[in-house]
Write an enzyme that holds these catalytic residues in place. Structure first.
Site, PDB file in Angstrom:
ATOM      1  N   ASP A  97      31.003  68.086 121.759  1.00 49.37           N
ATOM      2  CA  ASP A  97      30.428  67.121 120.819  1.00 49.37           C
ATOM      3  C   ASP A  97      31.227  65.823 120.871  1.00 49.37           C
ATOM      4  O   ASP A  97      30.932  64.941 121.646  1.00 49.37           O
ATOM      5  CB  ASP A  97      30.403  67.735 119.409  1.00 49.37           C
ATOM      6  CG  ASP A  97      29.541  66.944 118.454  1.00 49.37           C
ATOM      7  OD1 ASP A  97      29.448  65.723 118.612  1.00 49.37           O
ATOM      8  OD2 ASP A  97      28.972  67.529 117.513  1.00 49.37           O
ATOM      9  N   ASN A  98      32.307  65.736 120.113  1.00 50.08           N
ATOM     10  CA  ASN A  98      33.040  64.476 120.123  1.00 50.08           C
ATOM     11  C   ASN A  98      34.398  64.595 120.797  1.00 50.08           C
ATOM     12  O   ASN A  98      34.994  65.658 120.823  1.00 50.08           O
ATOM     13  CB  ASN A  98      33.206  63.963 118.699  1.00 50.08           C
ATOM     14  CG  ASN A  98      33.665  62.530 118.723  1.00 50.08           C
ATOM     15  OD1 ASN A  98      33.268  61.764 119.579  1.00 50.08           O
ATOM     16  ND2 ASN A  98      34.534  62.186 117.804  1.00 50.08           N
ATOM     17  N   ASN A 104      26.767  62.258 124.059  1.00 49.70           N
ATOM     18  CA  ASN A 104      27.213  62.451 122.689  1.00 49.70           C
ATOM     19  C   ASN A 104      28.490  61.671 122.419  1.00 49.70           C
ATOM     20  O   ASN A 104      28.463  60.446 122.383  1.00 49.70           O
ATOM     21  CB  ASN A 104      27.351  63.956 122.450  1.00 49.70           C
ATOM     22  CG  ASN A 104      27.350  64.322 121.000  1.00 49.70           C
ATOM     23  OD1 ASN A 104      28.264  63.988 120.277  1.00 49.70           O
ATOM     24  ND2 ASN A 104      26.315  65.011 120.547  1.00 49.70           N
ATOM     25  N   ASN A 134      24.372  57.978 118.721  1.00 48.25           N
ATOM     26  CA  ASN A 134      25.214  59.077 118.294  1.00 48.25           C
ATOM     27  C   ASN A 134      26.612  58.561 117.995  1.00 48.25           C
ATOM     28  O   ASN A 134      27.071  58.567 116.868  1.00 48.25           O
ATOM     29  CB  ASN A 134      25.248  60.157 119.389  1.00 48.25           C
ATOM     30  CG  ASN A 134      26.009  61.391 118.974  1.00 48.25           C
ATOM     31  OD1 ASN A 134      27.201  61.327 118.702  1.00 48.25           O
ATOM     32  ND2 ASN A 134      25.322  62.504 118.889  1.00 48.25           N
ATOM     33  N   ASP A 135      27.288  58.083 119.020  1.00 46.04           N
ATOM     34  CA  ASP A 135      28.691  57.736 118.840  1.00 46.04           C
ATOM     35  C   ASP A 135      28.976  56.342 119.375  1.00 46.04           C
ATOM     36  O   ASP A 135      28.191  55.776 120.141  1.00 46.04           O
ATOM     37  CB  ASP A 135      29.556  58.770 119.569  1.00 46.04           C
ATOM     38  CG  ASP A 135      30.998  58.727 119.110  1.00 46.04           C
ATOM     39  OD1 ASP A 135      31.272  58.089 118.070  1.00 46.04           O
ATOM     40  OD2 ASP A 135      31.850  59.319 119.776  1.00 46.04           O
ATOM     41  N   HIS A 138      22.217  56.039 110.207  1.00 44.02           N
ATOM     42  CA  HIS A 138      20.796  56.372 110.391  1.00 44.02           C
ATOM     43  C   HIS A 138      20.052  56.232 109.066  1.00 44.02           C
ATOM     44  O   HIS A 138      19.610  57.233 108.497  1.00 44.02           O
ATOM     45  CB  HIS A 138      20.628  57.809 110.903  1.00 44.02           C
ATOM     46  CG  HIS A 138      21.292  58.091 112.204  1.00 44.02           C
ATOM     47  ND1 HIS A 138      20.943  57.456 113.376  1.00 44.02           N
ATOM     48  CD2 HIS A 138      22.287  58.943 112.532  1.00 44.02           C
ATOM     49  CE1 HIS A 138      21.695  57.916 114.365  1.00 44.02           C
ATOM     50  NE2 HIS A 138      22.528  58.812 113.879  1.00 44.02           N
ATOM     51  N   GLU A 159      31.603  64.934 110.275  1.00 37.13           N
ATOM     52  CA  GLU A 159      31.143  64.826 111.668  1.00 37.13           C
ATOM     53  C   GLU A 159      32.106  64.042 112.544  1.00 37.13           C
ATOM     54  O   GLU A 159      32.397  64.421 113.645  1.00 37.13           O
ATOM     55  CB  GLU A 159      29.726  64.259 111.630  1.00 37.13           C
ATOM     56  CG  GLU A 159      29.275  63.330 112.710  1.00 37.13           C
ATOM     57  CD  GLU A 159      29.028  63.981 114.054  1.00 37.13           C
ATOM     58  OE1 GLU A 159      29.009  63.244 115.023  1.00 37.13           O
ATOM     59  OE2 GLU A 159      28.880  65.207 114.133  1.00 37.13           O
ATOM     60  N   ASP A 160      32.636  62.954 112.023  1.00 40.44           N
ATOM     61  CA  ASP A 160      33.499  62.174 112.898  1.00 40.44           C
ATOM     62  C   ASP A 160      34.793  61.770 112.208  1.00 40.44           C
ATOM     63  O   ASP A 160      34.825  61.546 110.998  1.00 40.44           O
ATOM     64  CB  ASP A 160      32.771  60.929 113.407  1.00 40.44           C
ATOM     65  CG  ASP A 160      33.445  60.391 114.664  1.00 40.44           C
ATOM     66  OD1 ASP A 160      34.336  61.077 115.186  1.00 40.44           O
ATOM     67  OD2 ASP A 160      33.082  59.293 115.099  1.00 40.44           O
ATOM     68  N   HIS A 174      27.193  58.594 111.186  1.00 35.36           N
ATOM     69  CA  HIS A 174      27.320  59.504 112.327  1.00 35.36           C
ATOM     70  C   HIS A 174      28.654  59.181 113.017  1.00 35.36           C
ATOM     71  O   HIS A 174      29.692  59.351 112.398  1.00 35.36           O
ATOM     72  CB  HIS A 174      26.101  59.283 113.225  1.00 35.36           C
ATOM     73  CG  HIS A 174      25.777  60.417 114.128  1.00 35.36           C
ATOM     74  ND1 HIS A 174      24.607  60.488 114.830  1.00 35.36           N
ATOM     75  CD2 HIS A 174      26.471  61.515 114.484  1.00 35.36           C
ATOM     76  CE1 HIS A 174      24.587  61.589 115.560  1.00 35.36           C
ATOM     77  NE2 HIS A 174      25.711  62.227 115.368  1.00 35.36           N
TER      78      HIS A 174
HETATM   79  C1  LIG Z   1      34.628  60.611 118.328  1.00 35.97           C
HETATM   80  O1  LIG Z   1      35.978  60.239 118.273  1.00 35.97           O
HETATM   81  C2  LIG Z   1      36.286  58.916 118.640  1.00 35.97           C
HETATM   82  C3  LIG Z   1      37.763  58.718 118.642  1.00 35.97           C
HETATM   83  O2  LIG Z   1      38.367  59.194 117.477  1.00 35.97           O
HETATM   84  C4  LIG Z   1      35.556  58.015 117.685  1.00 35.97           C
HETATM   85  O3  LIG Z   1      35.764  56.691 118.043  1.00 35.97           O
HETATM   86  C5  LIG Z   1      34.089  58.360 117.712  1.00 35.97           C
HETATM   87  O4  LIG Z   1      33.390  57.571 116.817  1.00 35.97           O
HETATM   88  C6  LIG Z   1      33.821  59.821 117.428  1.00 35.97           C
HETATM   89  N1  LIG Z   1      32.380  60.127 117.451  1.00 35.97           N
HETATM   90  C7  LIG Z   1      31.674  61.209 117.009  1.00 35.97           C
HETATM   91  C8  LIG Z   1      30.197  61.217 117.027  1.00 35.97           C
HETATM   92  O5  LIG Z   1      32.188  62.208 116.569  1.00 35.97           O
END
Ligand SMILES: *[C@@H]1O[C@H](CO)[C@@H](O)[C@H](O)[C@H]1NC(C)=O
Ligand SMILES: *[C@@H]1O[C@H](CO)[C@@H](O)[C@H](O)[C@H]1NC(C)=O
Ligand SMILES: *[C@@H]1O[C@H](CO)[C@@H](O)[C@H](O)[C@H]1NC(C)=O
Ligand SMILES: *[C@@H]1O[C@H](CO)[C@@H](O)[C@H](O)[C@H]1NC(C)=O
Length: 354
Positions: free
Chosen positions: A268-269, A223, A167-168, A133, A53-54, A114
């Site tokens: 999304d991200n 998000n 989420n982020d 989570h 996911e990230d 997440h």
């Molecule tokens: C999205 O990318 C940023 C930079 O790489 C990161 O800090 C962040 O945690 C990411 N989040 C998600 C939910 O994908």
């Protein structure tokens, strides 16, 4: 008479629901199919098959990847497996993803990572902040990264009244971060209703040990969040509004909206290429296929690149698009010196040399 009123009310109610359902189809891009955009030098990453996911890449080229997200309404091929954090060294000619060992004293069985974000302090110590989570709650976990041992030492769990349905996260100082709340209700059906009724109760918050506050609100579903290379602007993806909000950051951590970049895909991200400042976005071309998962007609993947985001005319290009035959449900794209990693909510991960 009473019957007539009841009928009129019923009619109005059905019309409202009908109109809302049309809005939901529109919000989820339910009718969109992707035109493929291929990249030449790509291969799927071994060992990452069930979500990535990230992704956050350190200036040294070490990439952290969170896997195994269990999220209501999203497919998950391994619901009983706890999440993990993988590491990949993008300096290697054939980088491999390796699971990081997490120190004892942290409940690994309920780890459900997440969004992630790294922070390097003045002593060059690397910290990984993870939105977690456990049992569907929201916490932020702080780990110290031990490069030699390839392990994460758990330091702290942050909980707060405002840290709900997170989420982020993007960390900008020691225990100072912005985070997004992507839905208001914790019950999945109420969450759906919240989207259908377009309540816009999600927000961006700022956290520090001394102060916690909501700094931007009114998002349909806030998000991905990240910071510009010069650290002056914050970029927030609103997934169901299909856009990216650019906000100016102030010394007191408040944010003021500057502009919105409208897109035709569910963003999304977000990540920023440290070399160019371009925004890279992992997107869902059609979220209905994500919500109603069908192996015969799977959700696709799409990666957008936004050059000159702050200018009058940002240049937006599709760098990768696939109908799900290779990669399903892309959630993040991150670049490091000509290498691209594309992660997904529950599917595989792709490594490309650009
Ligand atoms: C999205 O990318 C940023 C930079 O790489 C990161 O800090 C962040 O945690 C990411 N989040 C998600 C939910 O994908
Ligand atoms: C991914 O999930 C499938 C189905 O549960 C399982 O067979 C496979 O081993 C998993 N792969 C990894 C790398 O964990
Ligand atoms: C992970 O750490 C534990 C405790 O420190 C240790 O016993 C174990 O061998 C480590 N595992 C790996 C794969 O390094
Ligand atoms: C996806 O695209 C591939 C070729 O790129 C094609 O063979 C396949 O039928 C497509 N799948 C769907 C579900 O449209």
């Amino acid at each position: 008479m009473g019957k007539l009123v009841a009928l009129i009310l019923l009619g109005a109610f059905l019309a409202l629901i009908g109109e809302r359902l049309v809005a939901v189809r529109e919000k989820t891009n339910a009718f969109r199919e992707v035109e493929p955009v291929e990249l030449q030098n790509c291969h799927l990453i071994e060992g990452l098959e069930n979500g990535s996911e990230d992704i956050d890449i350190l200036p040294s080229g070490l990439a952290f990847i969170s896997t195994g997200l269990n999220f209501p309404g999203m497919p998950n091929f391994t619901p009983d497996q706890p999440g993990q954090i993988f590491l990949m060294d993008l300096n290697e000619p054939n980088p491999k993803a390796q699971a990081l060992n997490i120190s004892d004293g942290f409940n690994k069985a309920s780890f459900n990572p997440h969004g992630i974000s790294t922070f390097i302090d003045k002593d060059h110590t690397v910290y990984l902040y993870v939105v977690n989570h456990p049992h569907m709650e929201s916490t932020v976990e702080i780990f110290k990264f031990e490069e030699q041992q390839r392990s994460l030492i758990h330091l702290k769990t942050i909980k707060h009244e405002l840290l709900k349905s997170l989420n982020d996260i993007v960390v900008l100082g020691a225990e100072q971060f912005y985070a997004t709340r992507d839905h208001y209700f914790s019950n999945f059906f109420l969450t759906l209703l919240e989207t259908v009724l377009d309540l816009r109760w999600t927000y961006v918050l700022f956290y520090s040990p001394r102060e916690v506050k909501v700094v931007a609100k009114g998002f349909c579903s806030a998000n991905g969040i990240t910071v510009s290379s010069d650290k002056k602007y914050i970029y927030v993806a609103d997934v169901f509004d299909k856009n990216i909000h650019i906000m100016k950051k102030h010394d007191n951590w408040d944010l003021t909206p500057l502009k919105v970049i409208q897109l035709d895909t569910l963003v999304d991200n977000l990540t920023v290429d440290p070399d160019t400042g371009d925004i890279w976005a992992g997107c869902h071309p059609n979220a209905m296929k994500l919500l109603i998962y069908n192996t015969e007609d799977p959700p696709g993947s799409e990666v957008l690149r936004i050059r000159n985001a702050l200018s009058e005319k940002p240049r937006i290009s599709t760098e990768y698009a696939n109908n799900g035959s290779v990669l399903q449900g892309s959630s993040v794209a991150s670049v490091y010196q000509g290498k691209l990693l594309i992660g997904t909510v529950f599917h595989k991960a792709l490594y490309c040399v650009l």
